[in-house]
Design a protein around this motif. Sequence first.
Motif, PDB file in Angstrom:
ATOM      1  N   ALA A 114     -67.571  16.074 -18.932  1.00  0.00           N
ATOM      2  CA  ALA A 114     -66.466  15.250 -18.172  1.00  0.00           C
ATOM      3  C   ALA A 114     -66.964  14.048 -17.585  1.00  0.00           C
ATOM      4  CB  ALA A 114     -65.987  16.262 -17.206  1.00  0.00           C
ATOM      5  N   ILE A 115     -68.230  14.208 -16.876  1.00  0.00           N
ATOM      6  CA  ILE A 115     -68.964  12.903 -16.444  1.00  0.00           C
ATOM      7  C   ILE A 115     -69.126  11.990 -17.363  1.00  0.00           C
ATOM      8  CG2 ILE A 115     -71.173  12.270 -15.575  1.00  0.00           C
ATOM      9  CD1 ILE A 115     -71.228  14.968 -14.062  1.00  0.00           C
ATOM     10  N   LEU A 116     -69.619  12.222 -18.836  1.00  0.00           N
ATOM     11  CA  LEU A 116     -69.894  11.347 -19.853  1.00  0.00           C
ATOM     12  C   LEU A 116     -68.524  10.802 -20.106  1.00  0.00           C
ATOM     13  CD1 LEU A 116     -72.249  12.818 -22.010  1.00  0.00           C
ATOM     14  CD2 LEU A 116     -72.882  11.360 -20.125  1.00  0.00           C
ATOM     15  N   ALA A 117     -67.478  11.411 -20.388  1.00  0.00           N
ATOM     16  CA  ALA A 117     -66.278  10.925 -20.502  1.00  0.00           C
ATOM     17  C   ALA A 117     -65.558  10.094 -19.225  1.00  0.00           C
ATOM     18  CB  ALA A 117     -65.093  11.990 -20.769  1.00  0.00           C
ATOM     19  N   ALA A 118     -65.821  10.532 -18.190  1.00  0.00           N
ATOM     20  CA  ALA A 118     -65.552   9.423 -17.162  1.00  0.00           C
ATOM     21  C   ALA A 118     -66.276   8.236 -17.098  1.00  0.00           C
ATOM     22  CB  ALA A 118     -65.963  10.180 -15.806  1.00  0.00           C
ATOM     23  N   PHE A 119     -67.504   8.392 -17.559  1.00  0.00           N
ATOM     24  CA  PHE A 119     -68.209   7.043 -17.719  1.00  0.00           C
ATOM     25  C   PHE A 119     -67.752   6.190 -18.845  1.00  0.00           C
ATOM     26  CE2 PHE A 119     -71.507   4.575 -19.548  1.00  0.00           C
ATOM     27  CZ  PHE A 119     -72.106   3.886 -18.414  1.00  0.00           C
ATOM     28  N   LEU A 120     -67.474   6.802 -19.907  1.00  0.00           N
ATOM     29  CA  LEU A 120     -66.988   5.909 -21.217  1.00  0.00           C
ATOM     30  C   LEU A 120     -65.589   5.386 -20.904  1.00  0.00           C
ATOM     31  CD1 LEU A 120     -67.722   8.038 -24.190  1.00  0.00           C
ATOM     32  CD2 LEU A 120     -68.875   5.836 -23.640  1.00  0.00           C
ATOM     33  N   ILE A 121     -64.703   5.943 -20.409  1.00  0.00           N
ATOM     34  CA  ILE A 121     -63.479   5.520 -19.855  1.00  0.00           C
ATOM     35  C   ILE A 121     -63.588   4.443 -19.026  1.00  0.00           C
ATOM     36  CG2 ILE A 121     -61.149   6.109 -18.885  1.00  0.00           C
ATOM     37  CD1 ILE A 121     -61.471   8.802 -20.072  1.00  0.00           C
ATOM     38  N   SER A 122     -64.235   4.643 -17.850  1.00  0.00           N
ATOM     39  CA  SER A 122     -64.426   3.550 -16.765  1.00  0.00           C
ATOM     40  C   SER A 122     -65.107   2.339 -17.152  1.00  0.00           C
ATOM     41  CB  SER A 122     -64.915   4.213 -15.615  1.00  0.00           C
ATOM     42  OG  SER A 122     -66.227   4.390 -15.697  1.00  0.00           O
ATOM     43  N   ASN A 123     -65.983   2.716 -18.293  1.00  0.00           N
ATOM     44  CA  ASN A 123     -66.666   1.396 -18.662  1.00  0.00           C
ATOM     45  C   ASN A 123     -65.803   0.565 -19.618  1.00  0.00           C
ATOM     46  OD1 ASN A 123     -69.512   0.542 -19.189  1.00  0.00           O
ATOM     47  ND2 ASN A 123     -69.006   0.788 -21.320  1.00  0.00           N
ATOM     48  N   THR A 124     -64.949   1.315 -20.418  1.00  0.00           N
ATOM     49  CA  THR A 124     -63.946   0.447 -21.192  1.00  0.00           C
ATOM     50  C   THR A 124     -63.038  -0.351 -20.436  1.00  0.00           C
ATOM     51  OG1 THR A 124     -64.103   2.322 -22.931  1.00  0.00           O
ATOM     52  CG2 THR A 124     -62.255   0.677 -23.100  1.00  0.00           C
ATOM     53  N   ILE A 125     -62.653   0.456 -19.290  1.00  0.00           N
ATOM     54  CA  ILE A 125     -61.731  -0.681 -18.468  1.00  0.00           C
ATOM     55  C   ILE A 125     -62.447  -1.610 -17.846  1.00  0.00           C
ATOM     56  CG2 ILE A 125     -60.509  -0.051 -16.144  1.00  0.00           C
ATOM     57  CD1 ILE A 125     -59.322   2.510 -17.346  1.00  0.00           C
ATOM     58  N   LYS A 126     -63.639  -1.182 -17.339  1.00  0.00           N
ATOM     59  CA  LYS A 126     -64.511  -2.284 -16.829  1.00  0.00           C
ATOM     60  C   LYS A 126     -64.627  -3.601 -17.811  1.00  0.00           C
ATOM     61  CE  LYS A 126     -67.688   0.036 -14.142  1.00  0.00           C
ATOM     62  NZ  LYS A 126     -69.256   0.521 -14.184  1.00  0.00           N
ATOM     63  N   LEU A 127     -64.702  -3.232 -19.090  1.00  0.00           N
ATOM     64  CA  LEU A 127     -65.107  -4.401 -20.056  1.00  0.00           C
ATOM     65  C   LEU A 127     -63.630  -5.083 -20.038  1.00  0.00           C
ATOM     66  CD1 LEU A 127     -67.027  -2.771 -22.862  1.00  0.00           C
ATOM     67  CD2 LEU A 127     -67.468  -4.918 -21.324  1.00  0.00           C
ATOM     68  N   THR A 128     -62.455  -4.526 -19.945  1.00  0.00           N
ATOM     69  CA  THR A 128     -61.190  -5.208 -20.045  1.00  0.00           C
ATOM     70  C   THR A 128     -61.040  -6.017 -18.851  1.00  0.00           C
ATOM     71  OG1 THR A 128     -59.627  -3.452 -19.133  1.00  0.00           O
ATOM     72  CG2 THR A 128     -60.208  -3.482 -21.580  1.00  0.00           C
ATOM     73  N   ILE A 129     -61.156  -5.752 -17.737  1.00  0.00           N
ATOM     74  CA  ILE A 129     -61.250  -6.287 -16.490  1.00  0.00           C
ATOM     75  C   ILE A 129     -62.181  -7.417 -16.430  1.00  0.00           C
ATOM     76  CG2 ILE A 129     -61.407  -6.144 -14.068  1.00  0.00           C
ATOM     77  CD1 ILE A 129     -60.043  -3.543 -14.094  1.00  0.00           C
TER      78      ILE A 129
END
Lengths: 228, 228, 297, 297
Positions: free
Chosen positions: C181-196
């Motif tokens: 769950a932590i890794l998934a959270a990291f991956l998702i927020s990382n992707t969103i960070k890149l778009t922003i």
Amino acid sequence: MIEMHDVYKVYGNGVKALNGINVKIDQSEFVYVVGPSGAGKSTFIKLMYREEKPTHGVILINGVNVKRVRNWKIPYLRRNIGVVFQDYKLLPNMTAYENVAFAMEAVETPHRKIRRRVQEMLELVGLYDRMNALPSQLSGGEQQRVSIARAMVNNPGFLIADEPTGNLDPENSWDIMYLLEEINARGTTVVMATHNKEIVNTMRKRVIAVEQGVIVRDEQQGEYGYED
Amino acid sequence: MIEMHDVYKVYGNGVKALNGINVKIDQSEFVYVVGPSGAGKSTFIKLMYREEKPTHGVILINGVNVKRVRNWKIPYLRRNIGVVFQDYKLLPNMTAYENVAFAMEAVETPHRKIRRRVQEMLELVGLYDRMNALPSQLSGGEQQRVSIARAMVNNPGFLIADEPTGNLDPENSWDIMYLLEEINARGTTVVMATHNKEIVNTMRKRVIAVEQGVIVRDEQQGEYGYED
Amino acid sequence: MKIDTLFRHTREAFRSLTRNTWMTFAASSAVAVTLLIFGFFLVFAFNISYMATELDKQVAVRAFFQPNVTDDDIDQVIAQIKKDPAVAKVKFVSKEDGLRQMKENWGDDESFFRGLEKGNPLPDGLVIQAKDPQKTKALSDSLDKYSQISDKSYGEGVTNNILGISEWVRNAVFIFGLGLAILAAFLISNTIKLTIFARRREIEIMRLVGASNWFIRWPFFIEGSIIGVLGAIIPTAVTLVSYNAVLGILNADGAYSLFKLLPMWPLSMYVAGITTILGILIGVWGSMISVRRFLKV
Amino acid sequence: MKIDTLFRHTREAFRSLTRNTWMTFAASSAVAVTLLIFGFFLVFAFNISYMATELDKQVAVRAFFQPNVTDDDIDQVIAQIKKDPAVAKVKFVSKEDGLRQMKENWGDDESFFRGLEKGNPLPDGLVIQAKDPQKTKALSDSLDKYSQISDKSYGEGVTNNILGISEWVRNAVFIFGLGLAILAAFLISNTIKLTIFARRREIEIMRLVGASNWFIRWPFFIEGSIIGVLGAIIPTAVTLVSYNAVLGILNADGAYSLFKLLPMWPLSMYVAGITTILGILIGVWGSMISVRRFLKV
Ligand SMILES: Nc1ncnc2c1ncn2[C@@H]1O[C@H](COP(=O)(O)OP(=O)(O)OP(=O)(O)O)[C@@H](O)[C@H]1O
Ligand SMILES: Nc1ncnc2c1ncn2[C@@H]1O[C@H](COP(=O)(O)OP(=O)(O)OP(=O)(O)O)[C@@H](O)[C@H]1O
Ligand SMILES: [Mg+2]
Ligand SMILES: [Mg+2]
């Protein structure tokens, strides 16, 4: 009123852009800032709306010390200052209309007022029929005019324009200048950095000449002063 | 030699930027392209180095039909054309030096030649001491001069400049103009879109006036022609 | 915030999503893939934990009666044991049942037991299950008070093993789930960070023309949650459909009935719920922290 | 390509990575997290497959000798069976061994066997393992020719079950592994796409000033592989270190010796190799396809 006391600006990489600026610009004044490329005109202007912070010295806008304003309050300070940026700074994903409307939405203007006012402004700068084009679909001069329309749309107390006619033909340039003069006549303080000799010499307003970060000349009804 | 035969350009959103252009620019000519904002000057210029494709008509650069060049060959076409873009188009992550050097690296110039030539060019446009600044650390006029240096660094056969003095003070503008004149004298064809009346009227070269996408005037030793 | 402004932010979020089609697609498909992995794991974890519980149920005390007890004695003992609140289930295993079970366990080699049918040496017995499998030993000890019971055993070694394993499995799955769950959270927020990050200049411009921090944040906030929802729909559907398919295959093919899997309901609800909530929360959270980075100008 | 140009591209790639620190970090940490999940799965998959193989080894034919065979007969039969190329292992189980095993299986209830020691009814026997567990039935049939063997069994039902399960497990793990690898590839290349998307203007400008497509691609290509390597180091290390820790715990705690896990070597080499290669390949591939999108101007 804009006041600068003993202002210095040294950029992160050591470039000394401003070296002791003292100046006072009164309510409803119209000021040209002139000087060679790289003299510090844009830096001087950026300090006023706090895009850059002074390294030393005090800047007061209507008595408020700009340096002391907290980060989250800065937008509120800027709402009274319309800015025409040298590189336009249009939002790339928004049309000309939306770019101008954005400045009104940001101050939470009621929806119904926005439409009329934005169209009026775009008409004034001659872009009514290019309203729905994205910045990438506009010519250089057209982008510049959108930026001008955005700066004026909220009737700000200060209008700060960095080279607003750089990409405009003489006719469009004069149209813009008449607009600025009119706004100024209604009480808005106008500060405009420019390289346009003809405009400065014809309109005869206060001229502040900057060279290597210091004010070398400050004349009421001055001239451009740099000969070819 | 640049030839355009019956060229039309309609942009994706339906804007008719050029409406039937016929023109021939000889080797070593110096041509001003003038006209109001939004007239189609930049579009006219973009067709030459194939940033845009004509909707209709034929464009020949030294006899090559630009429209027919395959995508991967386009860069090779462009190597003989130096371009000063209206919005500079500098690489944001590279310093002034690296931006100019990039154009030389791209044509695989030997390493040892690059250093000397780039420094020489930056000296010519007055930016030798700002060499290591990123574009975001340069003033508007300084960025414009980097763009000019980059366009000239490979000694291209054609030099195409879109409003190269828009953000420059008169002195810097004249320096650039002398540079262009010199390059032209050595055999480079120069095409320059401009709003600068003084320069056009003083230098007296061929003037092509574009209005609403058509050529309305084409004079040898012409004048700017738009009065205030 | 005025209702007008809220509408504006929502409109803005949708416009931005539709104009940046490519980025919307990239972001929500990254969320989808991440949640898909997570969803599969959830299904797996729920089933493993279910199997461990089933395994625990195997733990029981076997009690054997004295050879000479009467049926009345037996009924009485059973009734009394049933009264014990710690007992979950009591089952009577007659000596014949015992022999049959033994033969089954022995499989094909049962020929060896053939002679035993006449003089069955096994006693009658009971299988008693504790409510809490961990308390099986206590339950066994409590049987001492019945004089009718001669012998009892709860398979000390084996029971401890089973209980140990099932607890170990549960802990391992929980730790892995948390980690994932932590890794998934990291991956998702990382992707969103890149778009922003790709839109940081826009945020700076907004500030420069007088938009307040919250005015800038809101559309990104709404965008983040929409991406979260978009990214949760597909993995939820895929997980549940393929789980249903696996269930179908296993049920059809009797050979694998060793695997006892959880039924679709309520598993499907849990998986859908957890996945969607995770998607939205992380989408919003990712937007928030990344926008903040660029509100400095 | 000139060697000068290759140096230039490498220098360029490193410069770009160091100047875009934030993006380098975002991209390689996304790769790291994805590969971490994949690495854990690999370790799990290798062990599951190993356990399945171990399980297969349980499958064997049990043969029982006639009660009256001599030791010579036995030796002869064993020697002959050993010659069969399909046979992997033959083990002699004396009647005493047989009884002992039976008692062990029965656990605590062994009291029941006590009387049997004197008149042990079990015959001597053999346990024969086939090289290919799937061919156990054929092996069993081949024993018909020995008249000394009275009875044999390979536990039809159970054997088929075991073989079925182990094959099923292997297939399931393989399908999941393939699926996970595809998802991981998608996630990684998606992240790299996003970083390149943020730099699409740069690519366009490069084209406009006369850089050929390959000149533009090379630095991105090198950057992609560096991100792949950076992103593979951490997960490889984490996976192996934590696996080593788990091995340590299991070895120390005898109770769990039911889990037979693979030793560190050569597992560590496989996991490190597969993870790193996957990281680099996808890094490069992701860069290539995303750069191409922007080589259109
Ligand atoms: N962000 C920055 N970091 C470092 N140096 C900077 C930065 N911005 C400007 N400078 C430098 O400060 C000096 C003054 O720049 P400024 O933009 O104020 O010039 P300007 O008078 O506006 O010139 P122009 O007419 O060309 O726009 C220049 O030498 C420039 O290179
Ligand atoms: N990519 C585009 N998509 C759609 N319309 C465009 C695009 N680029 C330019 N236009 C439109 O085409 C017309 C001509 O544009 P062009 O840039 O050629 O003008 P220009 O003469 O260079 O003007 P300026 O002096 O302001 O730079 C304008 O009306 C402009 O809005
Ligand atoms: Mg400036
Ligand atoms: Mg133009």
